[in-house]
Design an enzyme around this catalytic site. Structure first.
Site, PDB file in Angstrom:
ATOM      1  N   HIS A   2       0.871  -1.365  -0.075  1.00 30.19           N
ATOM      2  CA  HIS A   2      -0.070   0.002  -0.004  1.00 30.19           C
ATOM      3  C   HIS A   2       0.952   1.219  -0.088  1.00 30.19           C
ATOM      4  CE1 HIS A   2      -3.682   2.322   1.091  1.00 30.19           C
ATOM      5  NE2 HIS A   2      -2.956   3.080   1.792  1.00 30.19           N
ATOM      6  N   GLU A   3       1.926   1.308   0.992  1.00 31.22           N
ATOM      7  CA  GLU A   3       2.577   2.516   0.903  1.00 31.22           C
ATOM      8  C   GLU A   3       3.481   2.666  -0.326  1.00 31.22           C
ATOM      9  OE1 GLU A   3       1.927   4.720   3.207  1.00 31.22           O
ATOM     10  OE2 GLU A   3       0.585   3.257   4.356  1.00 31.22           O
ATOM     11  N   GLU A  27      -5.053   7.782  -2.749  1.00 33.32           N
ATOM     12  CA  GLU A  27      -5.296   6.433  -2.180  1.00 33.32           C
ATOM     13  C   GLU A  27      -5.655   5.461  -3.344  1.00 33.32           C
ATOM     14  OE1 GLU A  27      -4.626   6.341   1.433  1.00 33.32           O
ATOM     15  OE2 GLU A  27      -5.966   4.716   0.838  1.00 33.32           O
TER      16      GLU A  27
HETATM   17 ZN    ZN Z   1      -3.146   5.321   1.969  1.00 32.22          ZN
END
Ligand code: ZN
Length: 502
Positions: free
Chosen positions: A266-267, A296
């Site tokens: 995710h990061e 996001e």
């Molecule tokens: Zn995030």
């Protein structure tokens, strides 16, 4: 070339330098700084933050901007300079209308609010937080009234801070569409929950080995260690000084295999966005992701659409299995994929899976809308919160700690923020649907070739920084603005297959 723009440059440079210093201090406070020093360092941060605020919000800058907005000056500006002037004008107008003494009082309240919230959360004591929350909301109500230009919905102004161009009208339609599909789908999945076993995830996994694997997978996905570092913090996050120094953190749990792996993917998705912003834009006010939702979308695209697919794991599952041979020797690739995609309703947003996540967001969005439409009293938030959890997820929070007090956002004064998380998932699904049409996406994943995918995102999303809005990015990429149907189609297809719902 515009001589007037040259007058603006020293202000922009100073703002950039102060921003860089603040980012670096914040990074340090989250990762390495001793907890005993926080109070003292916070004093320096406060002074730098005030200095940073006044660097661009002052009469000199206002006068230069006014001049740059004239037709003859505009004719001399290039595309980036024009966008910088536009962005500065918006920020200036938004902040200038707020009286300095009120802003100061608000900042002071904000500084203490998170501590009150943390204590209230720990002690399950909503009444302790309620008066502070009420004051924060009253401040926000006043501020958005100052900023209001026409009869638009007050909540629109807050949404625009995180998702420029998005309105209540658009998001109501968007969330209703999600609700119509997701609520019944979650019910069906709940009735079939025993079909998927993920017990292997909570076995014991050596943390050093997890770290080694996570650092490797981050690089595999595309994180460039010459321009980035990975550290540890309580909650994983991404930050950057500019596009050549991007930093991510991860966290490790002994009895959870997926938390660290999917956090780091995710990061890394966030990090790739920042790393691939054009050199011409970095260190300018346009030099970061265009919105919270767009950011996001990139992290979720990597975490879910790529990271939870079987194609992604085909070339690398063996490596994970060898790293944890004892725990995973009897877990086939297919079982692994089913396990990491298991969906179950839970009370905590940050622990929610891909399917149920948006319901947590819808609840917050609906409550925030009620707050700013004056349809609810702060005292009644826990009651409404719990009712909505029962209605949408079929579970009732057992305490306010795991209910209305769980998120830090409201204590930070961030209203209008939550919607961006759902927008991110939907944008990711839309990009996913498009990218499969323009390249052999799944085949690339199976061959471990992630570079063409990165390159596509760079050319279509990342390199523009704030030059394009989320909807402009989508429109230029695929001829359509955000449409919830891509996300609902994706969820229906994925979970129908996983839980054999037909
Ligand atoms: Zn995030």
């Amino acid at each position: 070339m515009s001589n007037t723009f040259d007058l603006l440059q020293p202000y922009l440079d100073k703002d950039m330098a102060l921003g860089t210093a603040l980012t670096l201090i914040n990074w340090d406070m989250e990762t390495l700084a001793p907890s005993g020093g926080m109070e003292y360092t916070a004093k320096a941060v406060g002074i730098l933050a005030v200095e940073s605020f006044h660097t661009l919000i002052n009469e000199d800058v206002n006068n230069i901007l006014t001049k740059l907005e004239t037709e003859e000056e505009q004719a001399q500006l290039d595309e980036i300079q024009k966008a910088i002037v536009k962005k500065l004008r918006k920020d200036y107008n938004d902040l200038k209308v707020i009286p300095a003494d009120e802003y100061k009082a608000y900042s002071e309240l904000q500084a203490t609010a998170t501590n009150v919230w943390a204590e209230a959360k720990q002690n399950n004591d909503y009444n302790k937080f309620a008066p502070v929350l009420k004051r924060l909301i009253d401040f926000q109500r006043k501020f958005i009234k100052y900023r209001q230009k026409d009869e638009s919905n007050l909540y629109d102004i807050l949404l625009d801070d995180y998702e420029p161009g998005f309105t209540v009208e658009m998001l109501d339609r968007f969330f209703n569409q999600l609700k119509e599909t997701i609520v019944p789908l979650v019910q069906k999945v709940s009735m079939n929950k025993e079909k998927v076993d993920n017990s292997f995830i909570s076995k014991h996994y050596d943390i050093e080995k997890q770290k080694e694997f996570c650092n490797w997978i981050s690089e595999y996905v595309g994180f460039d260690l010459k321009r980035g570092v990975i550290a540890e913090s309580a909650h994983p996050f991404t930050t950057n000084l500019h596009n050549h120094d991007v930093r991510i953190t991860n966290h490790f749990l002994e009895n959870n295999l997926e938390s660290a792996i999917f956090s780091v993917i995710h990061e890394t998705g966030h990090a790739l966005y920042e790393m691939q912003i054009d050199d011409k834009l970095t260190q300018t006010v346009l030099g970061s992701g265009t919105s919270m939702g767009a950011h996001e979308s990139q992290s979720r695209f990597y975490e879910n659409n790529i990271g939870k697919s079987i194609d992604f794991w085909i070339p690398i599952y063996k490596r994970l299995q060898e790293t944890f041979s004892e725990q995973l020797q009897d877990v086939s690739l297919e079982d692994f994929i089913r396990g990491i995609n298991k969906s179950s309703t839970s009370l905590i947003r940050t622990e929610a899976d891909e399917l149920t996540y948006c319901l947590h967001i819808i609840i917050r969005y609906e409550i925030e809308k009620m707050i700013f439409n004056n349809e609810i009293e702060v005292e009644d938030l826990p009651k409404v919160w719990n009712q909505k959890y029962e209605e949408y997820l079929g579970i009732t929070p057992t305490s306010d700690t795991v209910g209305v007090l769980q998120d830090i956002h409201w204590a930070c004064g961030n209203y209008g923020y939550f919607a961006s998380y759902a927008v991110g998932s939907a944008v990711a699904a839309q990009i996913h649907s498009h990218i499969k049409k323009v390249m052999p996406f799944e085949q690339y994943l199976r061959e471990g070739k992630l570079e063409p995918i990165r390159e596509f995102l760079k050319e279509n999303v990342h390199k523009y920084g704030k030059l394009k809005s989320t909807n402009e990015i989508l429109k230029d990429m695929m001829g359509e603005e955000l449409d919830a149907k891509y996300f609902t189609d994706y969820l229906v297809e994925k979970y129908t297959k996983l839980y054999e719902l037909n």
